[in-house]
Structures are given as structure tokens and as C-alpha cells.
Design a protein around this motif. Structure first.
Motif, PDB file in Angstrom:
ATOM      1  N   THR A 244       0.861  -1.193   0.000  1.00  0.00           N
ATOM      2  CA  THR A 244       0.000   0.000   0.000  1.00  0.00           C
ATOM      3  C   THR A 244       0.893   1.237   0.000  1.00  0.00           C
ATOM      4  OG1 THR A 244      -1.487  -1.261   1.407  1.00  0.00           O
ATOM      5  CG2 THR A 244      -1.991   1.059   1.136  1.00  0.00           C
ATOM      6  N   HIS A 246       0.961   5.758  -0.395  1.00  0.00           N
ATOM      7  CA  HIS A 246       0.192   6.999  -0.342  1.00  0.00           C
ATOM      8  C   HIS A 246       0.285   7.634  -1.732  1.00  0.00           C
ATOM      9  CE1 HIS A 246      -1.665  10.513   1.301  1.00  0.00           C
ATOM     10  NE2 HIS A 246      -0.666  11.284   0.913  1.00  0.00           N
ATOM     11  N   ASP A 270      -5.133   2.007  -4.071  1.00  0.00           N
ATOM     12  CA  ASP A 270      -4.133   2.471  -3.095  1.00  0.00           C
ATOM     13  C   ASP A 270      -2.903   1.582  -3.045  1.00  0.00           C
ATOM     14  OD1 ASP A 270      -5.312   0.232  -2.084  1.00  0.00           O
ATOM     15  OD2 ASP A 270      -5.440   0.965  -0.029  1.00  0.00           O
ATOM     16  N   LEU A 298       3.091   2.813   2.755  1.00  0.00           N
ATOM     17  CA  LEU A 298       2.221   2.741   3.940  1.00  0.00           C
ATOM     18  C   LEU A 298       2.126   1.318   4.491  1.00  0.00           C
ATOM     19  CD1 LEU A 298      -0.810   5.005   2.912  1.00  0.00           C
ATOM     20  CD2 LEU A 298       1.106   5.579   4.398  1.00  0.00           C
TER      21      LEU A 298
END
Ligand code: ATP
Length: 351
Positions: A244, A246, A270, A298
Motif C-alpha cells: 500500500t 500513499h 491504493d 504505507l
């Protein structure tokens, strides 16, 4: 003449089946066995030969060569004897206009030779099991898809078969009807039935079956326990990660493309699901460090393999993906998944 049927022997033996239709060689020497009480998934993309193999096993078609034995009885030599022990649920179902659910089951019960009280008892039991009793007087062409599938399963169960062949039984069912259908399969399994279920809906088969037979282009390319296929520790073909980031996931896709050893499996809004082809923890740690330097990372998490990924690996490598860990050198990167097969197995709603 039938051969003895010891309880320890496999219930179903499929022996080197071949079948040609014109210039299409639909089966190219298919062999596998099913133990008593096993629930086995027959997986393959469209045209792999699943229905052809199942129709032969149900004694509805003859192989060019090879045979099938059920409980030691040769299906080619003694089809009538075998038919008493099997139940066949086809992928296409003919609804008769103006025939009610009750009439339909009564008709097929008679075709099995039941009469009088036994007939009434069999039809009643089957209607109760498939939850069709409240619909007994409904015309069968007015049933929903899920109700129709339950009726088709009910017909298959009229002779209380020990071996069930279900061809794409959950195709076209909504999630609730699928759940109901899976529940019926679970009960049948608890009753000790041996069940072969074909599908290209891999996750669904995974939920219902312990053992999977993978077919591709008329051949069995793998036959084994589902858990073995999904186990990471013994698989050195690839490790799956969920990443994941950002910001737009396209940046991650581009990053994966530039790095050796990575293959994008699925892009999300994402992040992405991706395969990494170096199993050593040091290599993975180095990639995480690099990724965190290059992108706003992330999350980075190792994932369970999915059945369709195992299947695509089998097709890509030409062998089961279960291998013992070899020397430190990473395996060569496999070629891309066969696009038609990968697409067929990852269609929306199928996985
Ligand atoms: P699907 O998931 O689409 O049902 P399948 O794995 O069940 O596919 P089969 O229906 O067994 O595959 O078909 C295997 C091959 O044999 C296909 O190429 C199909 O076109 C061909 N085939 C099957 N039955 C016939 C037939 N009666 N006449 C001609 N070709 C046939």
C-alpha cells in the motif's frame, strides 16, 4: 463382469482417457483417482476438457481409449450397473414448461425405477433436503436460478448415489444461492458422498474441496491437496506481497516494472498485489528499504497464495509449484502467464 470392490481401493479410477471431436483432441490421456468420501474440485479454463471427462465418467459418452472404473465396475462395459451408483448434474438444465417441481422429481424417480411408497419417500426426502417442499406445486420454468440449481441437484440425488458429478453447479448463482449450494455440498460430504465438482471459480472450489485436479488442454497438469498448493514455505516460485502506498498506485506499478524479480498481479487504487521471485528474507528486506526510499510506503505484507495464482504457476512452469527450497541462487523468472488462461481464471466475480 465386475471386479471386487474393496473399501480401501479408490472409489473412482479414471484411466488414460482420450477423446477426439473432429480435429479437436479434447482429452489427451486423462488419469486420476478419487478416494471414498473425497470432495474433489476439477479446475480448468474454458475448453480444458472438464465436461468431456465428466460426461464419460457419467457414462454419457464413450472415450476413444481408456476407461473409468467406479467401485471396481468398468463404466464402458457395464454402464447400467454404474449408473445406479452415480448422480450426474449437468451444467445445462432443461426446464419443462407446465411441469411442477413435484411432477419433475416424480418423473425422474419413476425413471430410476421407484414406485409407490418408495417413490413418494424419495421425492419427499429430496424436496426437504433441497428446501423445495414449499415450491412443490410451482411450475419449474418459473423458478429462480438458485431454485433451479437446487432442483437439478435434487434430481441428481433421487437414487441416493454414492458418487456425485457436479458440472459447474454454482455458475450464475448469486452470493446467497452460492452459499446455500455450498451448504448442501457440505452436508452431502458429511453423509460420506464422494463428489467431483467442476468449475473455473477457483475460490469457490477451494472452499468446498480438499483436493484439486487441474486440467489444461485435455491433460491433468496437477492433482493434489489444496493446502499443499497454498503453502508458502515449500513454494519457491514466488512470494506474494500486498503493498500500500500513499498517492496514485500507478507510481508503484511503474516501480515494480523497473525492479528485477517483481511481477504485478493486481493493481488497486491504493496499492498492488505483487509477486517477488527471490524468497530469501535479505532480498525482501532490501526491497522494502528501497521501496520506502522511492515511494511513500504505507504497508507491505506477505499474503496467502490464491488458488488461481497456484494454477497459473502450474501452467507457466509446466509442473506443480510445490518444490523444496533449492540452493541460494534464485530461480529464473518465469515467462508471463498465458493471457487467455489468466484472464479466464481472474474474471470479475469468478475469484
Ligand atoms: P467449459 O469450462 O467451457 O465448460 P470444459 O473444460 O468443460 O470447458 P469441454 O466442454 O470438455 O471443456 O471441451 C473440451 C474441448 O472439446 C473444447 O475445445 C470443445 O470445443 C470440444 N468439444 C467438446 N464437446 C464437443 C462436441 N460434442 N463436438 C465438438 N467439439 C467438442
Amino acid at each position: 463382469m465386475s471386479t471386487p470392490d474393496p473399501v480401501s481401493a479408490p472409489l473412482v479410477e479414471v484411466l488414460n482417457l482420450t477423446r477426439r471431436f473432429g480435429n479437436v483432441q479434447a482429452l489427451k490421456g486423462v488419469s486420476f483417482t478419487l478416494g471414498r468420501g473425497q470432495v474433489v474440485g476439477l479446475i480448468g479454463a474454458n475448453g480444458a476438457g472438464k465436461t468431456t471427462a465428466m460426461r464419460i465418467m457419467a457414462s454419457l459418452d464413450l472415450p476413444d481409449t481408456g476407461t473409468v472404473r467406479i467401485g471396481g465396475i468398468d463404466i464402458v462395459q457395464e454402464p447400467n450397473l454404474v449408473r445406479r451408483r452415480i448422480g450426474w448434474m449437468p451444467d445445462h438444465f432443461q426446464a419443462y414448461r407446465d411441469m411442477t417441481v413435484g411432477d419433475y422429481l416424480d418423473f425422474f424417480g419413476r425413471a430410476h425405477g421407484f414406485r409407490g411408497e418408495v417413490l413418494v419417500q424419495r421425492v419427499t426426502e429430496v424436496m426437504e433436503f433441497t428446501d423445495l417442499t414449499p415450491l412443490a406445486t410451482r411450475p419449474m420454468d418459473k423458478l429462480s436460478k438458485g431454485q433451479t440449481q437446487r432442483l437439478c441437484l435434487g434430481r441428481t440425488l433421487l437414487n441416493d448415489p454414492e458418487f456425485l458429478l457436479l458440472d459447474e453447479p454454482a455458475a450464475g448463482l448469486d452470493p446467497r444461492a452460492r452459499l446455500e449450494f455450498k451448504n448442501l455440498v457440505r452436508i452431502l460430504r458429511e453423509r460420506g458422498k464422494t463428489i467431483l465438482i467442476s468449475s473455473h471459480i477457483l475460490t469457490e472450489l477451494g472452499e468446498m474441496c480438499d483436493t484439486l485436479v487441474f486440467m489444461d488442454q485435455g491433460r491433468v497438469v496437477h492433482h493434489g491437496e489444496k493446502e499443499d498448493l497454498l503453502r508458502h514455505e515449500t513454494n519457491d516460485v514466488a512470494t506474494i506481497f500486498d503493498i500500500t502506498v500513499h498517492g496514485p498506485a500507478q507510481a508503484l506499478a511503474a516501480w515494480l516494472e523497473t525492479r528485477a524479480g517483481w511481477r504485478l498481479v493486481e493493481l488497486r487504487r491504493d496499492g498492488a498485489r505483487a509477486e517477488f521471485h527471490h524468497a530469501e528474507p535479505e532480498s525482501v528486506a532490501a526491497e522494502v528499504r528501497r521501496l520506502a526510499q522511492d515511494l511513500p510506503l504505507l504497508g507491505f505484507q506477505r499474503q496467502e497464495r490464491r488458488l488461481e495464482e497456484a494454477f497459473v504457476d502450474i501452467l507457466r512452469t509446466g509442473a506443480a509449484p510445490i518444490r523444496r527450497r533449492g540452493p541460494a541462487t534464485p530461480p529464473p523468472l518465469p515467462p508471463p502467464a498465458p493471457p487467455a488462461v489468466a484472464a479466464a481464471l481472474t474474471k470479475e466475480g469468478d475469484v
